[in-house]
Design a protein around this motif. Structure first.
Motif, PDB file in Angstrom:
ATOM      1  N   GLY A  38       0.797  -1.237   0.000  1.00 44.21           N
ATOM      2  CA  GLY A  38       0.000   0.000   0.000  1.00 44.21           C
ATOM      3  C   GLY A  38       0.817   1.269   0.000  1.00 44.21           C
ATOM      4  N   LYS A  39       1.954   1.280  -0.700  1.00 41.01           N
ATOM      5  CA  LYS A  39       2.807   2.467  -0.734  1.00 41.01           C
ATOM      6  C   LYS A  39       2.084   3.650  -1.375  1.00 41.01           C
ATOM      7  CE  LYS A  39       6.270   0.320  -2.900  1.00 41.01           C
ATOM      8  NZ  LYS A  39       5.883  -1.109  -2.907  1.00 41.01           N
ATOM      9  N   SER A  40       1.483   3.408  -2.533  1.00 37.78           N
ATOM     10  CA  SER A  40       0.784   4.488  -3.250  1.00 37.78           C
ATOM     11  C   SER A  40      -0.392   5.014  -2.435  1.00 37.78           C
ATOM     12  CB  SER A  40       0.282   3.979  -4.609  1.00 37.78           C
ATOM     13  OG  SER A  40       1.340   3.437  -5.371  1.00 37.78           O
ATOM     14  N   THR A  41      -1.148   4.106  -1.832  1.00 34.42           N
ATOM     15  CA  THR A  41      -2.323   4.503  -1.057  1.00 34.42           C
ATOM     16  C   THR A  41      -1.941   5.382   0.132  1.00 34.42           C
ATOM     17  OG1 THR A  41      -3.474   2.477  -1.689  1.00 34.42           O
ATOM     18  CG2 THR A  41      -4.314   3.649   0.234  1.00 34.42           C
ATOM     19  N   LEU A  42      -0.847   5.038   0.815  1.00 34.49           N
ATOM     20  CA  LEU A  42      -0.441   5.826   1.983  1.00 34.49           C
ATOM     21  C   LEU A  42      -0.029   7.238   1.584  1.00 34.49           C
ATOM     22  CD1 LEU A  42       0.037   5.876   5.052  1.00 34.49           C
ATOM     23  CD2 LEU A  42       2.411   5.248   4.587  1.00 34.49           C
TER      24      LEU A  42
ATOM     25  N   PHE B  65      10.169   3.730   4.300  1.00 28.01           N
ATOM     26  CA  PHE B  65      10.497   2.302   4.170  1.00 28.01           C
ATOM     27  C   PHE B  65       9.349   1.480   4.752  1.00 28.01           C
ATOM     28  CE2 PHE B  65      12.301  -1.723   5.451  1.00 28.01           C
ATOM     29  CZ  PHE B  65      13.095  -2.063   4.362  1.00 28.01           C
ATOM     30  N   PHE B  66       8.689   0.696   3.922  1.00 24.56           N
ATOM     31  CA  PHE B  66       7.503  -0.052   4.312  1.00 24.56           C
ATOM     32  C   PHE B  66       7.879  -1.449   4.804  1.00 24.56           C
ATOM     33  CE2 PHE B  66       5.912   3.395   1.961  1.00 24.56           C
ATOM     34  CZ  PHE B  66       4.558   3.541   2.235  1.00 24.56           C
TER      35      PHE B  66
ATOM     36  N   ASN C  91      17.488  10.102   4.316  1.00 23.10           N
ATOM     37  CA  ASN C  91      16.748  10.078   5.582  1.00 23.10           C
ATOM     38  C   ASN C  91      15.696   8.967   5.510  1.00 23.10           C
ATOM     39  OD1 ASN C  91      18.089  12.472   6.452  1.00 23.10           O
ATOM     40  ND2 ASN C  91      16.630  13.699   5.294  1.00 23.10           N
ATOM     41  N   VAL C  92      15.853   7.933   6.320  1.00 28.32           N
ATOM     42  CA  VAL C  92      14.948   6.788   6.281  1.00 28.32           C
ATOM     43  C   VAL C  92      13.928   6.881   7.409  1.00 28.32           C
ATOM     44  CG1 VAL C  92      14.746   4.276   6.419  1.00 28.32           C
ATOM     45  CG2 VAL C  92      16.686   5.308   5.226  1.00 28.32           C
ATOM     46  N   VAL C  93      12.649   6.769   7.056  1.00 28.45           N
ATOM     47  CA  VAL C  93      11.557   6.755   8.031  1.00 28.45           C
ATOM     48  C   VAL C  93      10.801   5.438   7.847  1.00 28.45           C
ATOM     49  CG1 VAL C  93       9.445   7.867   8.833  1.00 28.45           C
ATOM     50  CG2 VAL C  93      11.350   9.271   7.980  1.00 28.45           C
TER      51      VAL C  93
END
Length: 342
Positions: free
Chosen positions: A50-54, A153-154, A178-180
Motif C-alpha cells: 500500500g505504498k501508493s495509497t499511503l 520504508f515499508f 533520511n529513512v523513516v
C-alpha cells in the motif's frame, strides 16, 4: 610597538525608535512563498504493502495510482521500474512541488541478489545531477532540487521480525538518505501484536546499528529535542492508509471497512497515521530538506570532489569525473587557489 586589536563580543542594543529591520522575516516569507517549496519522497518496500495509497492519504489527494487489486480475483499489479511523479499542491497560499518516486517491490524475485542497487543508484544519481549543476561555470540562479529528502520504508506486518533482506536494504539506504520506517497495513495486527512487533523491530534497529531519521544534533533546543524523542519512541509508525470515505456516526472519515467494523485512519487509537502525517508535513518537512543538503549531500559531494582531485593528479587515471564541465570548473578553482597562495 603596535598591538593587534581584539574583537569585542557583540552586545545587544535596543534602538530608541523603530528602525524596521524586524520586517526581514516577512520579506523572506514573501520571497519564499513566491518561489514555492519542493519536497521529494521515495517509497521503498515489497509489493502489495500500500505504498501508493499511503502517500495519497498523507497528502489528502490522489497523486499516484494504486497498484493494488480492485477485486479479490484480480492478480496483484506491481511497479516494474523506478517511476517519479510530480504534482504541485497548494494550501493557504503555500505552493509545494511534491515529487513522489515509486520503486519496484524488492525481494519479490527468486534471486534477490543486490536488488536494492537500482534504488540506491537512483538516490545517488540525484545527488550527482545536483552537483553537476552546482559546478557548472554559468549555473542557474535556482537549481532544481531532485535530491531525495525522505525515504518511507515499508515493513510487512508479519508480527515476527524483520527479514534479513530488510536489514540489508535499511543499512544501505540509511547511508544515503533520511529513512523513516513504517509498518504498513497495521490493522492486520491486534494492538498487542502491533506493540510486540514494534518492540522487536526497535531491538533489531539497535542491534544492527541502523541509523534512522531524526538524528541527534547538538544545535537542537530543548523543545526540538523533546519532539524528536517522542518521534523516536513511535518509530516505526504503525499506519493504515485509505482513500475511501466512510460514514461513522454521521461523520465522514477516511478509513477501511471490514467485517469487524471501521478502521479510521485519523483515529490515534486505531493507528499512528496522524503522528506520521504531522511529522512529515507539520513539524519536520523543512528539517528533512536541510538534513538532506547538510548531511547526505555534503558527504556525497566531498567524496566526489576528492575523487576528482585525485583523478586530476594522476592524469585521470583514477575514477571517472562527474562530467567534463565539472572537471574543468574544478581545475579553474584549483588554479585560482594557487594564484591566491593557497
Amino acid at each position: 610597538m603596535a598591538t593587534a586589536a581584539h574583537a569585542q563580543p557583540a552586545q545587544s542594543v535596543f534602538p530608541k525608535s523603530h528602525v524596521g529591520f524586524d520586517s526581514i522575516t516577512s520579506q523572506i516569507e514573501k520571497k519564499l512563498l513566491k518561489r514555492g517549496f519542493q519536497f521529494n519522497v521515495i517509497c521503498v518496500g515489497q509489493t502489495g504493502l500500500g505504498k501508493s495509497t499511503l502517500i495519497n492519504t498523507i497528502f489528502a489527494s490522489h497523486l499516484i495510482d494504486s497498484k493494488g487489486r480492485l477485486t479479490p480475483s484480480e492478480p496483484i499489479r506491481s511497479t516494474t521500474e523506478i517511476h517519479p511523479v510530480s504534482h504541485i499542491i497548494e494550501e493557504n497560499g503555500v505552493r509545494l512541488r511534491l515529487n513522489i518516486v515509486d520503486t519496484p517491490g524488492y525481494g519479490d524475485l527468486v534471486n534477490n541478489d543486490r536488488c536494492w542497487d537500482p534504488i540506491v543508484k537512483y538516490i545517488k544519481d540525484q545527488h550527482s545531477a545536483y552537483l553537476r549543476k552546482e559546478l557548472t561555470a554559468q549555473r542557474d540562479r535556482y537549481i532544481q532540487d531532485t535530491r531525495i529528502h525522505c525515504c518511507l520504508f515499508f515493513i510487512q506486518p508479519s508480527g515476527h521480525a524483520l527479514k534479513p533482506i530488510d536489514i540489508v536494504v535499511l543499512k544501505k539506504l540509511s547511508e544515503t538518505v533520511n529513512v523513516v520506517p513504517v509498518i504498513a497495513k497495521a490493522d492486520s495486527l491486534t494492538l498487542e501484536e502491533r506493540q510486540a512487533f514494534k518492540d522487536r523491530i526497535k531491538e533489531e534497529f539497535a542491534f544492527h546499528s541502523i541509523r534512522l531519521y531524526p538524528y541527534d544534533n547538538e544545535e537542537y533546543d530543548a523543545e526540538e529535542s523533546a519532539v524528536n524523542s517522542q518521534i523516536k519512541s513511535l518509530i516505526p509508525f504503525a499506519v493504515v492508509g485509505s482513500e475511501k470515505t466512510i460514514n461513522v456516526n454521521g461523520q465522514a472519515v477516511r478509513g477501511r471497512q471490514n467485517r469487524w467494523g471501521v478502521i479510521n485512519c485519523e483515529d490515534e487509537t486505531h493507528c499512528e497515521f496522524v503522528y506520521l502525517r504531522n511529522f512529515l508535513t507539520r513539524t519536520h518537512l523543512q528539517d528533512l530538506i536541510e538534513t538532506t543538503s547538510q548531511i547526505h549531500y555534503e558527504s556525497f559531494r566531498a567524496k566526489q570532489l576528492l575523487a576528482l582531485k585525485e583523478s586530476s593528479a594522476v592524469g585521470h587515471g583514477g575514477s571517472r569525473p562527474i562530467s567534463p564541465s565539472a572537471d574543468r570548473e574544478l581545475s579553474r578553482q584549483s588554479q585560482r587557489g594557487n594564484m591566491n597562495g593557497y
